[in-house]
Design a protein around this motif. Structure first.
Motif, PDB file in Angstrom:
ATOM      1  N   LEU A  55      30.907  29.429 -27.025  1.00 43.99           N
ATOM      2  CA  LEU A  55      32.033  30.165 -27.589  1.00 43.99           C
ATOM      3  C   LEU A  55      32.015  31.614 -27.097  1.00 43.99           C
ATOM      4  O   LEU A  55      33.078  32.183 -26.794  1.00 43.99           O
ATOM      5  N   ALA A  56      30.829  32.209 -26.986  1.00 46.16           N
ATOM      6  CA  ALA A  56      30.734  33.570 -26.452  1.00 46.16           C
ATOM      7  C   ALA A  56      31.292  33.641 -25.036  1.00 46.16           C
ATOM      8  O   ALA A  56      32.007  34.591 -24.677  1.00 46.16           O
ATOM      9  N   ALA A  57      31.012  32.627 -24.219  1.00 50.09           N
ATOM     10  CA  ALA A  57      31.517  32.601 -22.847  1.00 50.09           C
ATOM     11  C   ALA A  57      33.043  32.514 -22.828  1.00 50.09           C
ATOM     12  O   ALA A  57      33.701  33.130 -21.973  1.00 50.09           O
ATOM     13  N   ARG A  58      33.612  31.787 -23.780  1.00 51.89           N
ATOM     14  CA  ARG A  58      35.073  31.662 -23.826  1.00 51.89           C
ATOM     15  C   ARG A  58      35.720  32.983 -24.258  1.00 51.89           C
ATOM     16  O   ARG A  58      36.802  33.342 -23.791  1.00 51.89           O
ATOM     17  N   LEU A  59      35.060  33.710 -25.141  1.00 45.28           N
ATOM     18  CA  LEU A  59      35.549  35.032 -25.516  1.00 45.28           C
ATOM     19  C   LEU A  59      35.564  35.965 -24.298  1.00 45.28           C
ATOM     20  O   LEU A  59      36.542  36.687 -24.055  1.00 45.28           O
ATOM     21  N   GLN A  60      34.485  35.944 -23.539  1.00 44.90           N
ATOM     22  CA  GLN A  60      34.408  36.790 -22.345  1.00 44.90           C
ATOM     23  C   GLN A  60      35.475  36.399 -21.325  1.00 44.90           C
ATOM     24  O   GLN A  60      36.122  37.264 -20.712  1.00 44.90           O
ATOM     25  N   LYS A  61      35.680  35.109 -21.159  1.00 44.00           N
ATOM     26  CA  LYS A  61      36.686  34.631 -20.218  1.00 44.00           C
ATOM     27  C   LYS A  61      38.086  35.087 -20.623  1.00 44.00           C
ATOM     28  O   LYS A  61      38.943  35.366 -19.771  1.00 44.00           O
ATOM     29  N   ALA A  62      38.327  35.189 -21.941  1.00 41.50           N
ATOM     30  CA  ALA A  62      39.636  35.622 -22.434  1.00 41.50           C
ATOM     31  C   ALA A  62      39.857  37.119 -22.250  1.00 41.50           C
ATOM     32  O   ALA A  62      40.983  37.595 -22.425  1.00 41.50           O
ATOM     33  N   GLY A  63      38.791  37.859 -21.921  1.00 43.40           N
ATOM     34  CA  GLY A  63      38.936  39.285 -21.678  1.00 43.40           C
ATOM     35  C   GLY A  63      38.252  40.192 -22.673  1.00 43.40           C
ATOM     36  O   GLY A  63      38.321  41.422 -22.550  1.00 43.40           O
ATOM     37  N   TRP A  64      37.569  39.625 -23.659  1.00 45.44           N
ATOM     38  CA  TRP A  64      36.839  40.442 -24.633  1.00 45.44           C
ATOM     39  C   TRP A  64      35.539  40.952 -24.020  1.00 45.44           C
ATOM     40  O   TRP A  64      34.885  40.247 -23.249  1.00 45.44           O
ATOM     41  N   SER A  65      35.151  42.167 -24.382  1.00 41.87           N
ATOM     42  CA  SER A  65      33.899  42.753 -23.904  1.00 41.87           C
ATOM     43  C   SER A  65      32.930  42.923 -25.076  1.00 41.87           C
ATOM     44  O   SER A  65      33.305  42.708 -26.238  1.00 41.87           O
ATOM     45  N   GLU A  66      31.697  43.296 -24.759  1.00 41.35           N
ATOM     46  CA  GLU A  66      30.654  43.529 -25.772  1.00 41.35           C
ATOM     47  C   GLU A  66      30.507  42.320 -26.713  1.00 41.35           C
ATOM     48  O   GLU A  66      30.310  42.473 -27.917  1.00 41.35           O
ATOM     49  N   VAL A  67      30.605  41.142 -26.146  1.00 42.43           N
ATOM     50  CA  VAL A  67      30.559  39.918 -26.960  1.00 42.43           C
ATOM     51  C   VAL A  67      29.135  39.644 -27.422  1.00 42.43           C
ATOM     52  O   VAL A  67      28.182  39.715 -26.637  1.00 42.43           O
ATOM     53  N   ALA A  68      28.990  39.358 -28.702  1.00 41.03           N
ATOM     54  CA  ALA A  68      27.678  39.034 -29.278  1.00 41.03           C
ATOM     55  C   ALA A  68      27.906  38.116 -30.474  1.00 41.03           C
ATOM     56  O   ALA A  68      29.035  37.958 -30.940  1.00 41.03           O
ATOM     57  N   TRP A  69      26.847  37.497 -30.952  1.00 37.46           N
ATOM     58  CA  TRP A  69      26.983  36.674 -32.154  1.00 37.46           C
ATOM     59  C   TRP A  69      25.739  36.801 -33.008  1.00 37.46           C
ATOM     60  O   TRP A  69      24.672  37.193 -32.555  1.00 37.46           O
ATOM     61  N   ARG A  70      25.928  36.459 -34.277  1.00 36.40           N
ATOM     62  CA  ARG A  70      24.831  36.445 -35.245  1.00 36.40           C
ATOM     63  C   ARG A  70      24.906  35.148 -36.029  1.00 36.40           C
ATOM     64  O   ARG A  70      25.973  34.766 -36.514  1.00 36.40           O
ATOM     65  N   ASP A  71      23.792  34.449 -36.135  1.00 33.42           N
ATOM     66  CA  ASP A  71      23.756  33.190 -36.875  1.00 33.42           C
ATOM     67  C   ASP A  71      23.632  33.453 -38.365  1.00 33.42           C
ATOM     68  O   ASP A  71      22.900  34.348 -38.808  1.00 33.42           O
ATOM     69  N   LEU A  72      24.340  32.657 -39.137  1.00 38.37           N
ATOM     70  CA  LEU A  72      24.247  32.675 -40.594  1.00 38.37           C
ATOM     71  C   LEU A  72      23.780  31.310 -41.066  1.00 38.37           C
ATOM     72  O   LEU A  72      24.159  30.289 -40.486  1.00 38.37           O
ATOM     73  N   THR A  73      22.953  31.294 -42.106  1.00 38.69           N
ATOM     74  CA  THR A  73      22.460  30.044 -42.687  1.00 38.69           C
ATOM     75  C   THR A  73      21.873  29.141 -41.604  1.00 38.69           C
ATOM     76  O   THR A  73      22.205  27.959 -41.483  1.00 38.69           O
ATOM     77  N   GLY A  74      21.005  29.715 -40.783  1.00 37.95           N
ATOM     78  CA  GLY A  74      20.295  28.939 -39.775  1.00 37.95           C
ATOM     79  C   GLY A  74      21.154  28.429 -38.640  1.00 37.95           C
ATOM     80  O   GLY A  74      20.757  27.505 -37.934  1.00 37.95           O
ATOM     81  N   GLY A  75      22.338  29.021 -38.467  1.00 41.18           N
ATOM     82  CA  GLY A  75      23.222  28.578 -37.395  1.00 41.18           C
ATOM     83  C   GLY A  75      24.288  27.592 -37.839  1.00 41.18           C
ATOM     84  O   GLY A  75      25.088  27.142 -37.008  1.00 41.18           O
ATOM     85  N   ILE A  76      24.319  27.240 -39.117  1.00 42.62           N
ATOM     86  CA  ILE A  76      25.429  26.419 -39.614  1.00 42.62           C
ATOM     87  C   ILE A  76      26.742  27.125 -39.325  1.00 42.62           C
ATOM     88  O   ILE A  76      27.745  26.512 -38.969  1.00 42.62           O
ATOM     89  N   VAL A  77      26.701  28.438 -39.454  1.00 44.26           N
ATOM     90  CA  VAL A  77      27.855  29.289 -39.174  1.00 44.26           C
ATOM     91  C   VAL A  77      27.409  30.386 -38.227  1.00 44.26           C
ATOM     92  O   VAL A  77      26.257  30.837 -38.288  1.00 44.26           O
ATOM     93  N   ALA A  78      28.303  30.816 -37.356  1.00 46.28           N
ATOM     94  CA  ALA A  78      28.011  31.946 -36.463  1.00 46.28           C
ATOM     95  C   ALA A  78      29.147  32.954 -36.522  1.00 46.28           C
ATOM     96  O   ALA A  78      30.321  32.579 -36.592  1.00 46.28           O
ATOM     97  N   LEU A  79      28.778  34.227 -36.517  1.00 46.97           N
ATOM     98  CA  LEU A  79      29.733  35.329 -36.442  1.00 46.97           C
ATOM     99  C   LEU A  79      29.753  35.836 -35.007  1.00 46.97           C
ATOM    100  O   LEU A  79      28.770  36.404 -34.529  1.00 46.97           O
TER     101      LEU A  79
END
Length: 236
Positions: free
Chosen positions: A200-224
């Motif tokens: 999903l991070a790669a798709r954000l970058q492909k769409a033109g977003w910069s400084e893309v990062a993520w943080r896992d919540l509840t062990g990765g059940i959800v990601a921000l």
């Protein structure tokens, strides 16, 4: 009763959410074992809404997710393509500017929002890449995006247990608390089919977003996932 298929035809998904609008927030709290409230709090912190900012809350449903932004003094637009969700939200929050909109063809001008966010809705859009590009379009240069979505647990043994919960435990629990349990069978299937965090991070970058990062919540059940729209170059 309506159940969307995994090819995500927009009218099917919208009709499915129309069916579950009245009990949607309650059902989510039950099925997530109370974690949904913690996830919403994490989204609010990641967006970091400030007074007078303009924020688009896409796939806002009944606008439960929009309330923290409004409480921070921001002007928030709850947007959804389910008219049933919008009607229920307007009943609960008549002062809010609910707007009907398709994530792939948003009814807003270029660069009007300081921040855009979508929680547990990107997975239901029939064209993810078009939606990410549209979010970029309506965000001002230097503005930010926050995406909260189900993802893939990072610990393999837990991932197996979680997958079993989705496919075996979730449907009978949904039958007990939801007006449309078939919708939650689709929910389980769509979570399993969704890309993992790096994809999903790669798709954000492909769409033109910069400084893309993520943080896992509840062990990765959800990601921000977070990103920023590149600032416009300064003319010499």
């Amino acid at each position: 009763m309506t159940r969307a298929s995994l090819d995500k035809q927009p009218h099917e998904v919208a009709a499915m959410f129309d069916d579950v609008a009245a009990k949607y927030d309650l059902t989510n709290d039950v099925l997530s074992l109370g974690q949904a409230r913690l996830w919403r709090k994490a989204v609010a912190q990641a967006v970091g809404a400030r007074p007078a900012e303009r924020i688009l809350d896409l796939a806002a449903g009944t606008a439960t997710s929009s309330q923290p932004f409004a409480a921070a003094g921001a002007y928030v637009v709850p947007c959804d393509f389910s008219l049933g969700m919008l009607r229920e939200g307007k009943r609960r929050h008549p002062h809010m500017p609910f707007t009907a909109g398709d994530a792939t063809k948003l009814p807003f001008a270029d660069g009007v929002f300081d921040a855009v966010t979508i929680s547990f809705g990107l997975r239901n859009v029939h064209d993810t890449d078009s939606a990410l590009a549209e979010l970029l379009r309506v965000t001002r240069p230097g503005g930010r995006v926050v995406i909260c979505e189900f993802s893939h647990p990072t610990w393999a043994p837990f991932r197996t247990v979680y997958s079993e919960y989705l496919m075996r435990a979730l449907p009978p629990v949904a039958t007990a608390v939801s007006s449309n349990p078939d919708a939650y069978v689709y929910l389980a299937e769509s979570i399993r089919a969704w890309p993992d965090q790096p994809a999903l991070a790669a798709r954000l970058q492909k769409a033109g977003w910069s400084e893309v990062a993520w943080r896992d919540l509840t062990g990765g059940i959800v990601a921000l996932h977070r990103g920023r729209k590149p600032a416009e170059p300064v003319n010499p």
